[in-house]
Design an enzyme around this catalytic site. Structure first.
Site, PDB file in Angstrom:
ATOM      1  N   TYR A 225     -32.951   1.630 -46.112  1.00  0.00           N
ATOM      2  CA  TYR A 225     -32.864   2.771 -45.205  1.00  0.00           C
ATOM      3  C   TYR A 225     -34.229   3.134 -44.600  1.00  0.00           C
ATOM      4  O   TYR A 225     -34.421   4.269 -44.163  1.00  0.00           O
ATOM      5  CB  TYR A 225     -32.280   3.978 -45.936  1.00  0.00           C
ATOM      6  CG  TYR A 225     -30.763   3.958 -46.049  1.00  0.00           C
ATOM      7  CD1 TYR A 225     -29.960   3.961 -44.911  1.00  0.00           C
ATOM      8  CD2 TYR A 225     -30.136   3.959 -47.294  1.00  0.00           C
ATOM      9  CE1 TYR A 225     -28.580   3.961 -45.000  1.00  0.00           C
ATOM     10  CE2 TYR A 225     -28.744   3.965 -47.389  1.00  0.00           C
ATOM     11  CZ  TYR A 225     -27.975   3.971 -46.235  1.00  0.00           C
ATOM     12  OH  TYR A 225     -26.599   3.986 -46.319  1.00  0.00           O
TER      13      TYR A 225
ATOM     14  N   GLU B  82     -29.224  -6.358 -41.855  1.00  0.00           N
ATOM     15  CA  GLU B  82     -28.580  -5.791 -43.042  1.00  0.00           C
ATOM     16  C   GLU B  82     -27.830  -6.863 -43.842  1.00  0.00           C
ATOM     17  O   GLU B  82     -27.827  -6.820 -45.076  1.00  0.00           O
ATOM     18  CB  GLU B  82     -27.622  -4.669 -42.627  1.00  0.00           C
ATOM     19  CG  GLU B  82     -28.361  -3.440 -42.109  1.00  0.00           C
ATOM     20  CD  GLU B  82     -27.447  -2.284 -41.744  1.00  0.00           C
ATOM     21  OE1 GLU B  82     -27.966  -1.247 -41.326  1.00  0.00           O
ATOM     22  OE2 GLU B  82     -26.204  -2.414 -41.880  1.00  0.00           O
TER      23      GLU B  82
ATOM     24  N   LYS C 231     -19.886   3.242 -50.672  1.00  0.00           N
ATOM     25  CA  LYS C 231     -20.962   3.966 -51.355  1.00  0.00           C
ATOM     26  C   LYS C 231     -20.551   4.448 -52.756  1.00  0.00           C
ATOM     27  O   LYS C 231     -19.361   4.423 -53.109  1.00  0.00           O
ATOM     28  CB  LYS C 231     -21.382   5.147 -50.479  1.00  0.00           C
ATOM     29  CG  LYS C 231     -22.002   4.716 -49.129  1.00  0.00           C
ATOM     30  CD  LYS C 231     -22.613   5.908 -48.407  1.00  0.00           C
ATOM     31  CE  LYS C 231     -23.200   5.498 -47.072  1.00  0.00           C
ATOM     32  NZ  LYS C 231     -23.912   6.633 -46.427  1.00  0.00           N
TER      33      LYS C 231
ATOM     34  N   ASN D 208     -20.566  10.093 -48.114  1.00  0.00           N
ATOM     35  CA  ASN D 208     -19.638   9.875 -47.001  1.00  0.00           C
ATOM     36  C   ASN D 208     -18.915   8.527 -47.075  1.00  0.00           C
ATOM     37  O   ASN D 208     -18.516   7.965 -46.060  1.00  0.00           O
ATOM     38  CB  ASN D 208     -20.331  10.099 -45.647  1.00  0.00           C
ATOM     39  CG  ASN D 208     -21.386   9.064 -45.326  1.00  0.00           C
ATOM     40  OD1 ASN D 208     -21.791   8.294 -46.196  1.00  0.00           O
ATOM     41  ND2 ASN D 208     -21.819   9.021 -44.084  1.00  0.00           N
TER      42      ASN D 208
ATOM     43  N   HIS E   4     -20.903   2.943 -45.325  1.00  0.00           N
ATOM     44  CA  HIS E   4     -21.934   2.694 -44.317  1.00  0.00           C
ATOM     45  C   HIS E   4     -21.496   1.480 -43.510  1.00  0.00           C
ATOM     46  O   HIS E   4     -20.896   0.559 -44.067  1.00  0.00           O
ATOM     47  CB  HIS E   4     -23.289   2.387 -44.985  1.00  0.00           C
ATOM     48  CG  HIS E   4     -24.282   1.768 -44.034  1.00  0.00           C
ATOM     49  ND1 HIS E   4     -25.052   2.517 -43.190  1.00  0.00           N
ATOM     50  CD2 HIS E   4     -24.564   0.467 -43.758  1.00  0.00           C
ATOM     51  CE1 HIS E   4     -25.789   1.694 -42.442  1.00  0.00           C
ATOM     52  NE2 HIS E   4     -25.512   0.449 -42.780  1.00  0.00           N
TER      53      HIS E   4
HETATM   54  P1  CMP Z   1     -25.252   5.884 -43.213  1.00  0.00           P
HETATM   55  O1  CMP Z   1     -24.381   5.261 -42.183  1.00  0.00           O
HETATM   56  O2  CMP Z   1     -25.285   5.229 -44.536  1.00  0.00           O
HETATM   57  O3  CMP Z   1     -26.751   5.958 -42.648  1.00  0.00           O
HETATM   58  C1  CMP Z   1     -27.679   6.936 -43.096  1.00  0.00           C
HETATM   59  C2  CMP Z   1     -27.044   7.995 -43.945  1.00  0.00           C
HETATM   60  O4  CMP Z   1     -27.774   9.181 -44.078  1.00  0.00           O
HETATM   61  C3  CMP Z   1     -25.738   8.427 -43.313  1.00  0.00           C
HETATM   62  O5  CMP Z   1     -24.777   7.405 -43.429  1.00  0.00           O
HETATM   63  C4  CMP Z   1     -25.464   9.719 -44.097  1.00  0.00           C
HETATM   64  O6  CMP Z   1     -24.756   9.480 -45.313  1.00  0.00           O
HETATM   65  C5  CMP Z   1     -26.872  10.216 -44.464  1.00  0.00           C
HETATM   66  N1  CMP Z   1     -27.222  11.465 -43.791  1.00  0.00           N
HETATM   67  C6  CMP Z   1     -27.473  12.634 -44.389  1.00  0.00           C
HETATM   68  N2  CMP Z   1     -27.771  13.584 -43.491  1.00  0.00           N
HETATM   69  C7  CMP Z   1     -27.692  13.006 -42.267  1.00  0.00           C
HETATM   70  C8  CMP Z   1     -27.877  13.477 -40.925  1.00  0.00           C
HETATM   71  N3  CMP Z   1     -28.216  14.727 -40.651  1.00  0.00           N
HETATM   72  N4  CMP Z   1     -27.695  12.588 -39.907  1.00  0.00           N
HETATM   73  C9  CMP Z   1     -27.379  11.298 -40.164  1.00  0.00           C
HETATM   74  N5  CMP Z   1     -27.194  10.806 -41.417  1.00  0.00           N
HETATM   75  C10 CMP Z   1     -27.340  11.650 -42.461  1.00  0.00           C
END
Ligand code: CMP
Length: 140
Positions: free
Chosen positions: A50, A127, A10, A113, A116
Site C-alpha cells: 500500500y 500487484e 481482506k 471493506n 481490494h
Molecule cells: P483498498 O481498495 O484496499 O485500497 C486502500 C484502502 O484504504 C481502501 O481499500 C480502504 O479499505 C482504506 N481506506 C480507509 N480510509 C480510506 C479513505 N478515506 N479513502 C480511500 N480508502 C480508504
C-alpha cells in the site's frame, strides 16, 4: 479485452468465513481464478503493497487492519476483468456501495471493506507480480 486483476479478500471477510461466497460472485460473473493463496502479511509487506497510500491519514489503520489476520489473494482473469471486479466490489465505503455488491453485502466499514481490487492495468501488473511468481499463474 481479456485482462488479469489482483483481488484480495481482506481479514474481515476471511474471519467471517465468506471466501467461498465472494469467489462465487467472481465465478458467476465469468471471472476465472488463475492463481490463489491464503497469506498472512507482515507489516513491511503490507506497507510495501500500500506504499502509494503512505502519506494518507488512514495509512496506519489500513496497515494494522491488513495484518490483523490472513487474507485470500487471487488473480482473476476475464473480459474487462479490472472494471468487472470493481463493479462487483462496489464503492470503497460500504455505506456508499450499491445494493447487491460485495461490499454492500459483506463489508462493515471503509477499513474493514471485505475486498481490494486493482484499479488499472499498470497497477494490476505490479500487484500481481507482488504476490505471484509467473509460474504460479495458470492457464485455464
Ligand atoms: P483498498 O481498495 O484496499 O485500497 C486502500 C484502502 O484504504 C481502501 O481499500 C480502504 O479499505 C482504506 N481506506 C480507509 N480510509 C480510506 C479513505 N478515506 N479513502 C480511500 N480508502 C480508504
Amino acid at each position: 479485452a481479456i485482462e488479469r486483476t489482483l483481488s484480495i479478500i481482506k481479514p474481515d471477510a476471511v474471519a467471517k468465513n465468506v471466501i467461498g461466497k465472494i469467489v462465487s460472485r467472481f465465478e458467476a460473473a465469468g471471472l476465472k481464478m488463475v492463481a490463489g493463496k491464503l497469506v498472512h502479511l507482515s507489516r513491511s509487506e503490507a506497507e510495501q503493497f500500500y506504499a502509494v497510500h503512505s502519506a494518507r491519514p488512514f495509512f496506519k489503520d489500513l496497515v494494522e487492519f491488513m495484518i490483523s489476520g490472513p487474507v485470500f489473494v487471487q488473480v482473476l482473469e476475464g473480459e474487462d476483468a479490472i472494471v468487472k471486479n470493481r463493479d462487483l466490489m462496489g464503492a470503497t465505503d460500504p455505506k456508499k456501495a450499491a445494493a447487491g455488491t460485495i461490499r454492500a453485502d459483506f463489508a462493515d466499514s471503509i477499513d474493514a471493506n471485505a475486498v481490494h481490487g486493482s484499479d488499472a492495468p499498470e497497477t494490476a501488473k505490479g500487484e500481481i507480480a507482488f504476490f505471484f511468481a509467473g509460474l504460479n499463474v495458470y492457464q485455464r
